[in-house]
Design an enzyme around this catalytic site. Structure first.
Site, PDB file in Angstrom:
ATOM      1  N   GLY A  13      60.118  21.397  48.753  1.00 53.51           N
ATOM      2  CA  GLY A  13      59.986  22.548  47.854  1.00 53.51           C
ATOM      3  C   GLY A  13      59.324  23.721  48.562  1.00 53.51           C
ATOM      4  O   GLY A  13      58.387  23.525  49.328  1.00 53.51           O
ATOM      5  N   VAL A  26      54.392  30.682  65.176  1.00 50.91           N
ATOM      6  CA  VAL A  26      55.161  31.375  66.218  1.00 50.91           C
ATOM      7  C   VAL A  26      54.241  32.223  67.099  1.00 50.91           C
ATOM      8  O   VAL A  26      54.258  32.119  68.328  1.00 50.91           O
ATOM      9  CB  VAL A  26      56.271  32.264  65.580  1.00 50.91           C
ATOM     10  CG1 VAL A  26      56.901  33.188  66.621  1.00 50.91           C
ATOM     11  CG2 VAL A  26      57.335  31.381  64.938  1.00 50.91           C
ATOM     12  N   ARG A  74      66.208  19.686  51.166  1.00 50.89           N
ATOM     13  CA  ARG A  74      65.916  18.251  51.130  1.00 50.89           C
ATOM     14  C   ARG A  74      67.063  17.636  51.923  1.00 50.89           C
ATOM     15  O   ARG A  74      68.221  17.997  51.743  1.00 50.89           O
ATOM     16  CB  ARG A  74      65.868  17.762  49.687  1.00 50.89           C
ATOM     17  CG  ARG A  74      64.775  18.509  48.909  1.00 50.89           C
ATOM     18  CD  ARG A  74      64.209  17.712  47.757  1.00 50.89           C
ATOM     19  NE  ARG A  74      62.832  18.108  47.490  1.00 50.89           N
ATOM     20  CZ  ARG A  74      62.471  19.119  46.687  1.00 50.89           C
ATOM     21  NH1 ARG A  74      63.375  19.830  46.062  1.00 50.89           N
ATOM     22  NH2 ARG A  74      61.202  19.402  46.524  1.00 50.89           N
ATOM     23  N   GLY A 104      55.558  19.192  51.925  1.00 44.60           N
ATOM     24  CA  GLY A 104      54.739  18.298  51.114  1.00 44.60           C
ATOM     25  C   GLY A 104      54.721  16.888  51.678  1.00 44.60           C
ATOM     26  O   GLY A 104      55.131  16.644  52.819  1.00 44.60           O
ATOM     27  N   ASP A 105      54.268  15.956  50.832  1.00 52.55           N
ATOM     28  CA  ASP A 105      54.147  14.539  51.200  1.00 52.55           C
ATOM     29  C   ASP A 105      55.430  13.949  51.786  1.00 52.55           C
ATOM     30  O   ASP A 105      55.391  13.212  52.770  1.00 52.55           O
ATOM     31  CB  ASP A 105      53.837  13.718  49.940  1.00 52.55           C
ATOM     32  CG  ASP A 105      52.351  13.458  49.795  1.00 52.55           C
ATOM     33  OD1 ASP A 105      51.631  13.593  50.785  1.00 52.55           O
ATOM     34  OD2 ASP A 105      51.944  13.108  48.670  1.00 52.55           O
ATOM     35  N   SER A 107      57.909  15.475  53.227  1.00 50.88           N
ATOM     36  CA  SER A 107      58.156  16.041  54.556  1.00 50.88           C
ATOM     37  C   SER A 107      57.239  15.405  55.598  1.00 50.88           C
ATOM     38  O   SER A 107      57.630  15.219  56.752  1.00 50.88           O
ATOM     39  CB  SER A 107      57.924  17.556  54.522  1.00 50.88           C
ATOM     40  OG  SER A 107      58.779  18.134  53.564  1.00 50.88           O
ATOM     41  N   THR A 127      52.851  23.454  49.475  1.00 56.90           N
ATOM     42  CA  THR A 127      53.418  23.146  48.167  1.00 56.90           C
ATOM     43  C   THR A 127      52.533  23.782  47.112  1.00 56.90           C
ATOM     44  O   THR A 127      51.309  23.787  47.279  1.00 56.90           O
ATOM     45  CB  THR A 127      53.513  21.624  47.900  1.00 56.90           C
ATOM     46  OG1 THR A 127      53.648  21.409  46.478  1.00 56.90           O
ATOM     47  CG2 THR A 127      52.286  20.850  48.365  1.00 56.90           C
ATOM     48  N   ASP A 129      51.879  22.617  44.327  1.00 56.94           N
ATOM     49  CA  ASP A 129      51.335  21.601  43.419  1.00 56.94           C
ATOM     50  C   ASP A 129      49.908  21.130  43.737  1.00 56.94           C
ATOM     51  O   ASP A 129      49.281  20.493  42.911  1.00 56.94           O
ATOM     52  CB  ASP A 129      52.261  20.367  43.410  1.00 56.94           C
ATOM     53  CG  ASP A 129      53.677  20.722  42.989  1.00 56.94           C
ATOM     54  OD1 ASP A 129      53.823  21.637  42.162  1.00 56.94           O
ATOM     55  OD2 ASP A 129      54.627  20.084  43.476  1.00 56.94           O
ATOM     56  N   ASP A 131      49.103  18.676  45.458  1.00 52.78           N
ATOM     57  CA  ASP A 131      49.166  17.236  45.182  1.00 52.78           C
ATOM     58  C   ASP A 131      49.067  16.379  46.446  1.00 52.78           C
ATOM     59  O   ASP A 131      49.463  15.217  46.438  1.00 52.78           O
ATOM     60  CB  ASP A 131      50.467  16.905  44.426  1.00 52.78           C
ATOM     61  CG  ASP A 131      51.721  17.270  45.223  1.00 52.78           C
ATOM     62  OD1 ASP A 131      51.613  17.962  46.254  1.00 52.78           O
ATOM     63  OD2 ASP A 131      52.819  16.866  44.792  1.00 52.78           O
ATOM     64  N   ARG A 173      54.106  18.803  39.351  1.00 49.79           N
ATOM     65  CA  ARG A 173      54.625  17.431  39.465  1.00 49.79           C
ATOM     66  C   ARG A 173      53.623  16.451  38.832  1.00 49.79           C
ATOM     67  O   ARG A 173      53.262  16.619  37.685  1.00 49.79           O
ATOM     68  CB  ARG A 173      54.944  17.089  40.921  1.00 49.79           C
ATOM     69  CG  ARG A 173      56.149  17.871  41.409  1.00 49.79           C
ATOM     70  CD  ARG A 173      56.939  17.129  42.438  1.00 49.79           C
ATOM     71  NE  ARG A 173      56.257  17.101  43.709  1.00 49.79           N
ATOM     72  CZ  ARG A 173      56.818  16.694  44.842  1.00 49.79           C
ATOM     73  NH1 ARG A 173      58.054  16.248  44.855  1.00 49.79           N
ATOM     74  NH2 ARG A 173      56.140  16.712  45.960  1.00 49.79           N
ATOM     75  N   ARG A 255      57.013  29.437  41.539  1.00 53.83           N
ATOM     76  CA  ARG A 255      57.257  29.132  42.951  1.00 53.83           C
ATOM     77  C   ARG A 255      57.481  30.387  43.789  1.00 53.83           C
ATOM     78  O   ARG A 255      57.449  30.326  45.028  1.00 53.83           O
ATOM     79  CB  ARG A 255      58.489  28.222  43.080  1.00 53.83           C
ATOM     80  CG  ARG A 255      58.221  26.790  42.680  1.00 53.83           C
ATOM     81  CD  ARG A 255      58.152  25.859  43.894  1.00 53.83           C
ATOM     82  NE  ARG A 255      59.441  25.660  44.487  1.00 53.83           N
ATOM     83  CZ  ARG A 255      60.211  24.602  44.289  1.00 53.83           C
ATOM     84  NH1 ARG A 255      59.807  23.636  43.491  1.00 53.83           N
ATOM     85  NH2 ARG A 255      61.366  24.479  44.884  1.00 53.83           N
TER      86      ARG A 255
HETATM   87  P1  ADP Z   1      58.172  17.529  49.797  1.00 52.70           P
HETATM   88  O1  ADP Z   1      57.960  17.638  51.269  1.00 52.70           O
HETATM   89  O2  ADP Z   1      58.031  18.861  49.104  1.00 52.70           O
HETATM   90  O3  ADP Z   1      57.360  16.405  49.173  1.00 52.70           O
HETATM   91  P2  ADP Z   1      60.642  15.927  49.595  1.00 52.70           P
HETATM   92  O4  ADP Z   1      59.961  14.719  49.048  1.00 52.70           O
HETATM   93  O5  ADP Z   1      61.897  16.371  48.946  1.00 52.70           O
HETATM   94  O6  ADP Z   1      59.721  17.226  49.562  1.00 52.70           O
HETATM   95  O7  ADP Z   1      60.899  15.652  51.147  1.00 52.70           O
HETATM   96  C1  ADP Z   1      61.534  16.611  51.964  1.00 52.70           C
HETATM   97  C2  ADP Z   1      62.348  15.917  53.021  1.00 52.70           C
HETATM   98  O8  ADP Z   1      61.513  15.093  53.838  1.00 52.70           O
HETATM   99  C3  ADP Z   1      63.403  14.940  52.491  1.00 52.70           C
HETATM  100  O9  ADP Z   1      64.588  15.560  52.132  1.00 52.70           O
HETATM  101  C4  ADP Z   1      63.600  14.009  53.677  1.00 52.70           C
HETATM  102  O10 ADP Z   1      64.419  14.579  54.649  1.00 52.70           O
HETATM  103  C5  ADP Z   1      62.204  13.906  54.219  1.00 52.70           C
HETATM  104  N1  ADP Z   1      61.571  12.713  53.608  1.00 52.70           N
HETATM  105  C6  ADP Z   1      61.100  12.576  52.350  1.00 52.70           C
HETATM  106  N2  ADP Z   1      60.622  11.339  52.120  1.00 52.70           N
HETATM  107  C7  ADP Z   1      60.772  10.665  53.267  1.00 52.70           C
HETATM  108  C8  ADP Z   1      60.477   9.316  53.708  1.00 52.70           C
HETATM  109  N3  ADP Z   1      59.920   8.435  52.870  1.00 52.70           N
HETATM  110  N4  ADP Z   1      60.786   8.979  54.952  1.00 52.70           N
HETATM  111  C9  ADP Z   1      61.360   9.880  55.796  1.00 52.70           C
HETATM  112  N5  ADP Z   1      61.665  11.144  55.464  1.00 52.70           N
HETATM  113  C10 ADP Z   1      61.387  11.545  54.230  1.00 52.70           C
END
Ligand code: ADP
Length: 322
Positions: A13, A26, A74, A104-105, A107, A127, A129, A131, A173, A255
């Site tokens: 996100g 950069v 994603r 986020g988590d 990523s 993020t 959130d 979180d 979330r 956002r």
């Molecule tokens: P955020 O980083 O905001 O929490 P997502 O959970 O959608 O967003 O994760 C972003 C991207 O990070 C995913 O589309 C995927 O490519 C990668 N990713 C997410 N979870 C995992 C995981 N458990 N293992 C490996 N890559 C992951």
């Protein structure tokens, strides 16, 4: 030996302030004499070779804008062993020996996998959130809260004119931090968060009736996204209190927008810190904020930390809002 050529990407996100972090990565890298690539659309850019070498001017005039100039995505394909190997191969081909992941988590889990495939990575928490357990602060959180606050102030104007109750759902979330802080800042009569169970009668209806007895005629209830059911809650409030009630889900407006000073400055400090780690040969870390300091943790350790909700502040908010 420290990194000589790094890449930076934004993933998951988006959040206001990601551009300030990208810019800081950069410019810090270039100032240390490193080569730096900007990767488009999160991990997808590594999978499909969609990356560009950056210059000082590549990141001009972006800091004040919301969203992410690198775009984000994603990437289900990356989230497979083959995907991770393919991304690592792109890094080897371009001689990238460090990747900064702003996200986020989810990523960060991806960054951990890429580290295991031999590419040192640093995560920067981006993020709205707030979180992410290992950090007191995530980039975008301040802007999102201020946006939510301004929107609720506007809702209050019309709520007051009509002697109504407005039930406003804010994002976050599974995390109630945006709700807690905007609830305090807008004088909500009740704030519902996923971290603390609530009693509909005692925590909403009785509070509204007690306030009504002292002359209060309009009410704001803030509901965290993680509690949800905002429309049903609103209908139930109207039924039980007899006060006309309206639901508003703020959604993605939170956002976007120009990042606040706090988001720009924290993002800039985190971006610099990430590059400083890589240049010193340190990978596999997540940059975090502890109090007002920028620190870093091992990625795996960071991902297993439990999140702590500020229950003291929640109790204070309940005392102030009657
Ligand atoms: P955020 O980083 O905001 O929490 P997502 O959970 O959608 O967003 O994760 C972003 C991207 O990070 C995913 O589309 C995927 O490519 C990668 N990713 C997410 N979870 C995992 C995981 N458990 N293992 C490996 N890559 C992951």
């Amino acid at each position: 030996m420290g990194s000589k050529c790094i890449a930076v990407l934004t993933s998951g996100g988006d959040a206001p302030g990601m551009n300030a972090a990208f810019r800081a990565v950069v410019r810090s890298a270039l100032s240390f004499g490193m080569k730096v690539y900007g990767v488009k659309r999160g991990y997808n850019g590594l999978l499909h070779g969609d990356l560009e070498e950056m210059s000082m001017r590549s990141v001009s005039n972006i800091m004040q804008h919301g969203g992410t100039a690198l775009f984000t995505a994603r990437s289900p394909e990356f989230n497979t062993p083959e995907g991770v190997q393919k991304a690592a191969a792109t890094c080897r081909e371009k001689q990238i020996d460090g990747v900064v992941v702003i996200g986020g988590d989810g990523s960060f889990r991806g960054a951990r996998d890429l580290c295991e495939a031999g590419v040192p990575c640093i995560g920067i928490p981006g993020t709205i959130d707030n979180d992410i357990a290992c950090t007191d602060y995530t980039i975008g959180y301040d802007t999102a809260m201020n946006t939510a606050m301004e929107m609720i102030d506007r809702i209050r104007d019309t709520t007051e004119s009509h002697d109504r109750c407005s039930v406003v759902e804010v994002m976050g979330r599974h995390c109630g931090d945006i709700a807690l802080n905007t609830g305090i800042a807008t004088g909500a009569i009740a704030t519902l968060v996923p971290e603390v169970p609530f009693d509909f009668q005692k925590d909403i209806v009785d509070r509204m009736k007690a306030a009504q007895a002292t002359g209060k005629k309009h009410y704001i209830v803030v509901v965290a996204e993680g509690v949800g059911h905002t429309q049903e809650l609103t209908e139930r409030i109207q039924k039980e209190t007899g006060i006309e009630s309206r639901a508003t889900v703020l959604g993605h407006v939170q956002r976007g927008g120009s990042p606040t000073l706090r988001d720009r400055v924290v993002a800039s400090r985190m971006g610099y810190h990430a590059v400083d780690l890589l240049r010193n040969g340190i990978g596999n870390r997540v940059v975090a904020m502890k109090g007002e300091d920028i620190v870093d943790y091992d990625i795996t350790e960071a991902l297993s930390m439990p999140r702590v909700f500020d229950e003291t502040l929640y109790r204070i908010s309940a005392k102030l809002s009657i």
